[in-house]
Design an enzyme around this catalytic site. Structure first.
Site, short mmCIF file in Angstrom:
data_model
loop_
_atom_site.label_atom_id
_atom_site.label_comp_id
_atom_site.label_asym_id
_atom_site.label_seq_id
_atom_site.Cartn_x
_atom_site.Cartn_y
_atom_site.Cartn_z
N ALA A 60 0.82 -1.20 0.00
CA ALA A 60 0.00 0.00 0.00
C ALA A 60 0.86 1.27 0.00
CB ALA A 60 -0.92 0.00 1.22
N GLN A 102 -0.12 -0.21 -5.37
CA GLN A 102 -1.47 -0.13 -4.79
C GLN A 102 -1.65 1.25 -4.16
OE1 GLN A 102 -3.05 -1.80 -0.90
NE2 GLN A 102 -3.94 -3.30 -2.31
N TYR A 172 -11.74 0.21 3.61
CA TYR A 172 -10.90 1.39 3.58
C TYR A 172 -11.65 2.55 2.91
CZ TYR A 172 -7.30 -1.91 5.07
OH TYR A 172 -6.60 -2.85 5.77
N ARG A 220 -9.14 -2.98 -6.10
CA ARG A 220 -9.25 -4.14 -5.22
C ARG A 220 -10.47 -3.92 -4.33
NH1 ARG A 220 -5.36 -6.85 -0.54
NH2 ARG A 220 -5.74 -8.99 -1.19
#
Length: 665
Positions: A60, A102, A172, A220
């Site tokens: 991330a 990502q 998230y 995602r």
């Protein structure tokens, strides 16, 4: 050469062609310094690219300063990231592997190991797991974060990466906007479904404006958040159908779970014994809804499983992240027909996600080289003399040492007093929720032993005289540990037995009402309680830890606690065993020192720690020029320390100046 014709076929994902369908999904390595990946991260991913992975999604990368998940998060919004990306891309591309970034913002999910920044979210709805209360984002902050996504995507492209994955999974920030449970706004970013989808649509629109058409951009998402109030696959199908109608989506990476709850968080990195490949049915539904390539992961540990998923159309690309952590060469081994040489993931979580949650660099219980590639590669390249090495003890430490030494051509004798290899793994394989872990690890070791030159001698009680006859250059003592028995009143009561005795069928008959005493907050006490409750006993689990399962990784602990509650096992933390008298057991509170008496106890099971078996070492420590202690006989710890010491000790055999009797991590 290979039976994996679907798994090793190429595929176009947006503007990117992958050489095969094997994916390393985004996962934290903690190889980040001040927001920038370190050379250790490059070496880590290079090993997986060299091993044959088709696509690597880097961990991330925060798109905005407010989205720095921890102090070890990549600062994807920082111009300084470009040279680091270029270094990774150049290294990975030489093996034909593609690499994405990502793009991430956790919103209310702030888990920083340092100063905790203010959490931003669509609305002031707390994260139950982290106890974080966010403040609602202003319109200006929303615009700023959206621009951060676009800027971060542009920097990824400038850094030579092949694409980006926008993280909308696990509750998230994008998912916090599109969920009615977390978005209570009354402006244009809340209310109706279309308004709640506005954030992710605008993110993707601005990303495309920055990167142009010759790039790859996908998302995602959690198809099912796997929690009481979370989104399910029906909600996700609606989201996908709307999103692909509004903006170009090159792929959808399907996972499950939700970060904000204990039960949901398990699915971020599901442990053994969670079912293999359980997300694939949901991935198929998302694939049909979006009509774009779909990735799927979570507990897909074998290329046979991956081949079946691709061949049956459930997904186009398969995330095999932990399989690549334990065995970076897994794709090449499968493609070349060497499936029998692949090390399978045991699903323990101890050193992969477990290290991340402790602020440590990534590791692996079975592959201690993982995350330490630069250090270990340097040792491997160092010249060494061939030695005759006697290893006493065929548990995980001794097995790892034997196989490592064999790689370097040393003459290796592996001796054990038992009639089978594995040490405590043989006990662990009889535990209800650790069976898969133990049997997989044993299988990995035994397969490698079968093709090695290691001279295995089982059922041999070796002593100083036998060693004298062998004349080894080096002895490695790896004889493990034994249960600790406290010296308290009544400890010799016939109702008492240890977890080792329970699982090795050497215990006495177990009565109806059972007390299980747990010292370490690890698996033995919980496994004993579960095993007995499943057999119809009335079980009370008493732990001297702050809470049940304290030393087990939180995602695995979630599964243990679920099982303990389902079996109606009574759980009492904060107490230890005081004494045993007649039909009574006295327990002591570790805070108030008050004593309580439990009556009508039929059996008492002890998991009170372990004692190192040092006696043999004391007898033989002068029997060879080099004598080492590793694993539990050095000090009882975990599988990770055992295999790490097995590897690192072996890498020092034959080098100059190796006189130390222990290894420091």
């Amino acid at each position: 050469m290979t039976n994996y014709k679907h798994l090793f076929s190429p595929i176009e994902i947006g503007h990117t062609e992958l050489k095969n369908r094997i994916l390393s999904t985004a996962h934290q390595t903690n190889h980040v310094d001040c927001g920038i990946p370190t050379p250790e991260m490059t070496a880590y991913h290079s090993a997986r690219a060299k091993g044959g992975a088709g696509l690597i999604v880097l961990e991330a990368a925060a798109v905005h300063e407010s989205g720095m998940l921890t102090t070890h998060t990549i600062a994807g919004f920082d111009q300084r990231i470009v040279p680091a990306y270029l270094e990774i891309a150049n290294e990975v591309h030489q093996f034909g592997t593609k690499v994405f970034s990502q793009l991430f913002h956790g919103g209310r999910e702030v888990v920083s190991s340092d100063y905790r920044t203010a959490a931003l979210a669509p609305s002031a709805v707390p994260s139950l797991r982290f106890g974080t209360m966010p403040r609602p984002m202003s319109i200006e902050e929303i615009k700023d974060v959206i621009e951060g996504f676009a800027r971060s995507a542009k920097l990824a492209k400038e850094g030579g990466l092949d694409g980006v994955e926008i993280c909308c999974s696990h509750g998230y920030l994008p998912a916090q906007f599109w969920s009615g449970q977390t978005n209570h706004r009354t402006d244009k970013y809340g209310g109706s479904f279309e308004n709640r989808m506005r954030f992710i649509v605008e993110v993707m629109q601005q990303v495309w404006q920055e990167v142009g058409e010759d790039f790859t951009v996908g998302i995602r998402m959690s198809a099912d958040e796997m929690t009481m109030d979370g989104l399910d696959v029906k909600d996700s199908v609606q989201i996908v159908e709307y999103l692909v109608d509004q903006v170009r989506v090159d792929f959808i990476n399907v996972t499950s779970g939700d970060s904000s709850t204990f039960a949901g968080s398990t699915h971020i990195v599901p442990p053994s014994p969670v079912k293999h490949g359980y997300n694939s049915p949901q991935a198929f539904k998302i694939r049909m809804a979006g009509a774009v390539p779909v990735f799927v992961g979570s507990r897909i540990v074998d290329p046979v499983e991956a081949e079946q998923i691709v061949a049956t159309g459930k997904a186009d690309v398969v995330g095999m992240t932990r399989s690549l952590i334990v065995d970076p060469e897994m794709p090449n081994k499968a493609k070349e027909g060497n499936h029998h040489l692949i090390d399978a993931c045991i699903g323990c979580l101890q050193a992969c996600i477990g290290h991340y949650h402790k602020g440590l660099a990534i590791g692996c219980v079975q592959n201690p080289t993982a995350g330490k590639e630069l250090k270990v590669q340097a040792l491997r390249k160092t010249p060494r003399e061939k030695k005759k090495v006697l290893i006493i003890g065929a548990g995980p430490a001794g097995l790892k040492a034997a196989l490592t030494l064999d790689e370097f051509g040393h003459e290796v004798i592996l001796a054990d007093k038992e009639d089978e290899v594995g040490g405590l793994l043989q006990t662990l394989r009889r535990a209800p929720m650790r069976q898969e872990l133990a049997e997989t690890m044993l299988d990995n070791f035994i397969k490698k032993l079968s093709v090695s030159n290691v001279n295995v001698k089982l059922g041999w009680h070796i002593g100083p005289e036998e060693i004298k006859g062998l004349s080894p250059d080096v002895i490695i003592c790896a004889v493990g540990s034994r249960p600790y028995i406290p010296q308290i009143s009544g400890i010799n009561d016939p109702r008492v037995c240890t977890v080792d005795q329970l699982f090795n069928y050497r215990g006495k008959n177990i009565g109806k009402n059972v007390l299980v005493f747990d010292f370490g907050g690890d698996w033995p006490g919980m496994e004993a309680a579960i095993d007995l409750a499943e057999k119809g006993h009335q079980v009370t689990l008493i732990s001297s830890r702050l809470y049940i399962g304290e030393e087990v990784h939180q995602y695995l602990r979630n599964e243990y606690l679920k099982k303990l509650y389902q079996l109606n096992i009574k759980m009492i933390p904060h107490y230890d065993l005081g004494e045993i008298k007649e039909d009574k057991v006295v327990i002591r509170n570790l805070f108030s020192y008050e004593k309580e008496t439990i009556k009508n106890v039929d059996s008492i099971i002890l998991s009170l720690g372990r004692v190192p078996n040092v006696e043999l070492y004391e007898q033989i420590k002068d029997s060879a020029p080099e004598v080492w202690q590793i694993g539990d006989c050095l000090a009882p710890r975990t599988l990770e320390e055992a295999t790490f010491e097995g590897l690192m000790t072996s890498l020092q055999i034959g080098l100059q100046g190796t006189k130390s009797l222990q290894v420091k991590q």
